[in-house]
Design an enzyme around this catalytic site. Structure first.
Site, PDB file in Angstrom:
ATOM      1  N   TRP A  61       0.833  -1.214   0.000  1.00 28.38           N
ATOM      2  CA  TRP A  61       0.000   0.000   0.000  1.00 28.38           C
ATOM      3  C   TRP A  61       0.863   1.257   0.000  1.00 28.38           C
ATOM      4  O   TRP A  61       0.365   2.354  -0.251  1.00 28.38           O
ATOM      5  CB  TRP A  61      -0.923   0.009   1.217  1.00 28.38           C
ATOM      6  N   ASP A  62       2.162   1.109   0.271  1.00 30.94           N
ATOM      7  CA  ASP A  62       3.096   2.236   0.229  1.00 30.94           C
ATOM      8  C   ASP A  62       2.870   3.050  -1.051  1.00 30.94           C
ATOM      9  O   ASP A  62       2.958   4.281  -1.053  1.00 30.94           O
ATOM     10  CB  ASP A  62       4.557   1.742   0.194  1.00 30.94           C
ATOM     11  N   GLU A 100       0.564  -2.374  12.438  1.00 30.01           N
ATOM     12  CA  GLU A 100       0.693  -3.833  12.449  1.00 30.01           C
ATOM     13  C   GLU A 100       0.913  -4.393  13.853  1.00 30.01           C
ATOM     14  O   GLU A 100       1.146  -5.584  14.003  1.00 30.01           O
ATOM     15  CB  GLU A 100       1.828  -4.255  11.510  1.00 30.01           C
ATOM     16  N   LYS A 125       2.639   0.611  16.139  1.00 30.43           N
ATOM     17  CA  LYS A 125       3.851   0.515  15.322  1.00 30.43           C
ATOM     18  C   LYS A 125       4.021   1.756  14.455  1.00 30.43           C
ATOM     19  O   LYS A 125       5.111   2.285  14.287  1.00 30.43           O
ATOM     20  CB  LYS A 125       3.773  -0.727  14.431  1.00 30.43           C
ATOM     21  N   GLN A 126       2.898   2.195  13.862  1.00 29.28           N
ATOM     22  CA  GLN A 126       2.968   3.298  12.897  1.00 29.28           C
ATOM     23  C   GLN A 126       1.623   4.002  12.858  1.00 29.28           C
ATOM     24  O   GLN A 126       0.592   3.406  13.194  1.00 29.28           O
ATOM     25  CB  GLN A 126       3.318   2.753  11.528  1.00 29.28           C
TER      26      GLN A 126
HETATM   27  C1  BGC Z   1       5.002  -1.530   7.403  1.00 28.01           C
HETATM   28  C2  BGC Z   1       3.977  -1.599   6.304  1.00 28.01           C
HETATM   29  C3  BGC Z   1       4.660  -1.327   4.978  1.00 28.01           C
HETATM   30  C4  BGC Z   1       5.812  -2.275   4.764  1.00 28.01           C
HETATM   31  C5  BGC Z   1       6.578  -1.965   3.495  1.00 28.01           C
HETATM   32  C6  BGC Z   1       6.106  -2.524   7.110  1.00 28.01           C
HETATM   33  O1  BGC Z   1       7.077  -2.445   8.091  1.00 28.01           O
HETATM   34  O2  BGC Z   1       4.429  -1.823   8.647  1.00 28.01           O
HETATM   35  O3  BGC Z   1       2.980  -0.635   6.525  1.00 28.01           O
HETATM   36  O4  BGC Z   1       3.749  -1.439   3.946  1.00 28.01           O
HETATM   37  O5  BGC Z   1       6.689  -2.180   5.852  1.00 28.01           O
HETATM   38  O6  BGC Z   1       7.136  -0.690   3.537  1.00 28.01           O
END
Ligand code: BGC
Length: 780
Positions: A361-362, A488, A592-593
């Site tokens: 999804w980035d 996550e 986490k984010q």
């Molecule tokens: C993140 C995801 C991201 C992926 C690729 C993961 O560490 O939690 O949101 O899509 O890295 O960048």
């Protein structure tokens, strides 16, 4: 971590003034060149020493079985991994019988410069061999932004002080041996010798190799041609075997004499085309490159980039490091997406094999916003790739018992590549992220052909997924249960607010697009009943809120969970996922984010400024930023909430992620989302850009460090320039018909008559929220 000062701070280039073999792999990512189709890591010309050799073609991958200890229905059975294709950048050098290898002899000087305006990587060095012969080597490398299949190197050796016998071996190398992976589970598995030989040919100064991947059956062809200039006694010879094709150029140089090789390399791959067809394809691409010639390729590159910078440049006065970093970021995001042309834009672009070369999804949430307002054509192409993968996404939805399309969490060719359900397929929000990107692109460009041919189908199939994944409770409220949001560290949760609000927007966008394109909608089987059901679900979507705390919940019940014991967590225990079991992370309040905080950026109409400030203050002490996708989003919302210093620090973190190797994994490839996030932090954070139902709105505000921030946006056949100085914002229409925008909530119209200047209102003072211990933004 690359310490400060590894690269000189300059506005338009990234300069490394000495070679540090300890950070060679990082610098190979930083100096990677790509056009979105071909990617060459910044490996030294002579191939060795290297950190991680890398030559990639977007989409070329190998498949491998995914092993599971426990069987389960619907687990993807095979994984996909990006592989190294035939490497065309190698030019080995022999000086008086000794290989030019910087680990031996004496390196008098070594400099590499990534020139962001010319789009080339330049290298100059002086080296004395163990036996005492000195040479100067200069090389310039480019991956063409105008000729998609083409990359090129100009390589020059000069004898210094004494006569030297030099041999340059220009090669195409397949199945190059790779270092063993370093144990990070996220780094790519190095697949040994993935290419089976089909053809190796040399003719004069031309070389060609054709291979095929063993399991995925993709044919890869690479060809090279050379222009050699040197003293009269220069000779050339060529030879090949199954995995190497080589042109050998030999000469004797008097002091001050040079031998120069210009190498043009053409690439092609296909799942369908025959070997002769592929050979012809690369020969034709080579002929086109030869027609331009080395200088022509350089000139085209410069013109292409001049045009890009005129549209996309972001100027930052007051912080030279951020100025450089944002240009570096824009350059790499352009490289990742410019010529991807109906292929994915992977999380690392084509700069390394991290994340197995997968796209996430980035792309839609971080990369495409920047490209929408600067290079919209690339956005249409990226979304057409999603459309091309609809058959796999429909199949996946059916397998899961759902309607419409379930887009993969991570993939190269379109099928789900994640073997971990909770932070993979359950992150259904990727569907809404794609829909959001479609909507943003159509609003920003007015490209109705795209909406009709691509947009409607993507919106309809993603809306169908939400309608079948969610349900109305007896009171009519619509819930989407058991999903993973952006964070996550919470998984399979009910009513993730980000997911619900994004799904809502997806459902409404699908219903609106179906109305605008009734024929297309009918072809997809959409009837009034179905679009009414989408609207009902959208209007009734649950948005969990804790009345007592007066904050939105990241998901239903989140604020009731126990808080993570941050005080007992040591700094070396981050990222938490590598030190604590997921089950424990999942049941605690730890983020986490950015997740709820991201929802406030992507769905701004649901949160007023007070709400934004309260939510931000609540989630900030829980957010550990174990993902590079977080800092930029926190920057945007910190700026909105008036924490300008904090927003500035997060901006710097996003901006310097790779130049300072903040997560210590830049060796595996660049963090393209974080790079794009630098633009987001500046333009949406300090510029306050939001799209309010088709009207661009700005709430500019500068942090103390900046004396000026200026950027341009493409919007519906217009080019708008925004310049922010302390207390003032000036909006200027550079081209196109008059445009009405919002400045801090008030409408204003810009036309060709010069800038419209407005004051920036002052902000209510609020205490700055704290981060978990040890998790404050990286301070320089
Ligand atoms: C993140 C995801 C991201 C992926 C690729 C993961 O560490 O939690 O949101 O899509 O890295 O960048």
């Amino acid at each position: 971590m690359i310490t400060e000062g590894a690269y000189a701070v300059e506005p338009w280039s990234v300069r490394e003034t000495e070679l540090n073999l300890d950070v060679l792999a990082q610098s190979e990512s930083v100096f990677a060149l790509s056009n979105g189709h071909v990617g060459w890591r910044g490996n030294l010309d002579e191939g060795e020493p290297h950190g991680l050799p890398g030559a990639y073609l977007n989409g070329v991958h190998e498949v491998h079985p995914l092993p599971y200890a426990e069987a389960g229905y619907g687990y993807p059975e095979s994984g996909q991994t990006v592989i190294n294709v035939t490497n065309g950048k190698v030019l080995r050098l022999l000086v008086d019988d000794e290989p030019f290898d910087l680990r031996y002899g004496r390196l008098v000087s070594h400099e590499r410069v990534l020139d962001l305006r010319r789009g080339v990587l330049e290298r100059t060095c002086e080296w004395t061999s163990p036996a005492g012969s000195t040479v100067r080597v200069r090389s310039t490398r480019l991956v063409s932004l105008t000729q998609r299949a083409v990359a090129a190197v100009a390589y020059e050796v000069e004898a210094v002080g004494s006569r030297s016998r030099v041999v340059i071996q220009s090669e195409l190398v397949a199945n190059e041996s790779l270092p063993e992976p370093n144990g990070d589970p996220r780094a790519a598995r190095a697949l040994k010798s993935p290419l089976e030989p089909e053809e190796d040919i040399t003719a004069g100064r031309r070389l060609r190799l054709v291979h095929r991947t063993r399991r995925s059956g993709l044919r890869v062809a690479v060809a090279a041609d050379h222009v050699v200039s040197g003293p009269e006694r220069t000779t050339t010879a060529s030879e090949s075997n199954v995995d190497v094709a080589r042109l050998t150029v030999t000469s004797v140089l008097e002091p001050g004499e040079t031998l120069r090789v210009e190498k043009l390399v053409a690439h092609g791959w296909s799942a369908a085309r025959s070997r002769p067809a592929m050979s012809d394809q690369v020969e034709a691409a080579l002929a086109a490159a030869g027609h331009s010639g080395w200088q022509g390729l350089l000139d085209e590159q410069r013109d292409y980039l001049d045009d890009f910078w005129a549209r996309a440049d972001v100027e930052v006065d007051g912080d030279e490091e951020i100025q450089q970093a944002v240009r570096f970021a824009l350059f790499h995001v352009l490289q990742a997406g410019a010529r991807a042309e109906q292929r994915a834009i992977p999380a690392k672009g084509l700069t390394g094999s991290g994340y197995d070369g997968h796209a996430f999804w980035d792309t839609e949430t971080f990369v495409l916003p920047l490209l929408t307002y600067t290079s919209p054509d690339a956005v249409a192409e990226a979304l057409r790739w999603r459309q091309n993968t609809l058959p796999a996404a429909r199949e996946r939805a059916a397998q899961l018992g759902l309607r419409g399309a379930a887009f993969p969490w991570r993939t190269i060719e379109g099928s789900e590549g994640s073997a971990y359900w909770p932070a993979g397929t359950a992150a259904f929000h990727v569907n809404a992220d794609i829909a959001d990107a479609v909507k943003r692109y159509v609003v920003a460009t007015g490209d109705t052909d795209f909406e009709r041919d691509t947009g409607v189908e993507l919106l309809v199939e993603t809306a169908r997924l939400w309608r079948s994944l969610g349900h109305h409770d007896p009171h009519g409220t619509f819930h989407i249960d058991g999903v993973t949001g952006p964070d996550e560290y919470s998984a399979i949760a009910d009513d993730n607010t980000y997911t619900n609000l994004m799904a809502r927007a997806n459902l409404l966008a699908a219903a609106d697009a179906a109305e605008r394109h009734p024929k297309e909608a009918a072809r997809l089987g959409v009837d009034d009943e179905e679009s009414a059901a989408w609207r009902d679900a959208a209007e009734a979507v649950n948005v969990p809120y804790n009345d007592e705390l007066r904050v939105h919940e990241q998901h239903a019940g989140f604020t009731r969970h126990q808080r993570w014991d941050f005080a007992a967590t040591r700094p070396d225990q981050y990222p938490l996922l590598l030190h604590f079991p997921y089950f424990d992370l999942y049941r605690k309040q730890v983020v986490k984010q950015a997740d709820l905080v991201l929802a406030m950026y992507t769905c701004p109409e649901h949160f007023d400024d007070e709400q934004v400030a309260r939510n931000f203050a609540y989630y900030e002490p829980l957010t550990v930023r174990d993902s590079s996708l977080s800092a930029c989003v926190q920057a945007v919302i910190a700026a909105q909430a008036g924490h300008l210093r904090l927003a500035y620090e997060y901006t710097a973190e996003a901006a310097l992620m790779d130049l300072h190797d903040l997560e210590q994994n830049t060796r595996d490839g660049l963090h393209i989302a974080s790079l794009a996030g630098t633009w987001m932090a500046l333009v949406a954070g300090f510029g306050g850009l939001r799209d309010e139902g088709g009207t661009l709105s700005f709430k500019p505000r500068l942090p103390e460090k900046f004396s000026r921030l200026a950027f341009s946006l493409q919007f519906r056949d217009r080019r708008l320039h925004v310049e922010i100085t302390p207390g003032k914002a000036a909006y200027r229409l550079l081209s196109g018909p008059p445009l009405t925008i919002h400045h801090h909530g008030a409408p204003l119209t810009v036309d060709g008559d010069g800038p419209v200047v407005r004051d920036v209102p002052s902000l209510p003072a609020r205490p700055t929220p704290e981060q978990p211990p040890h998790r404050a933004p990286h301070v320089r």
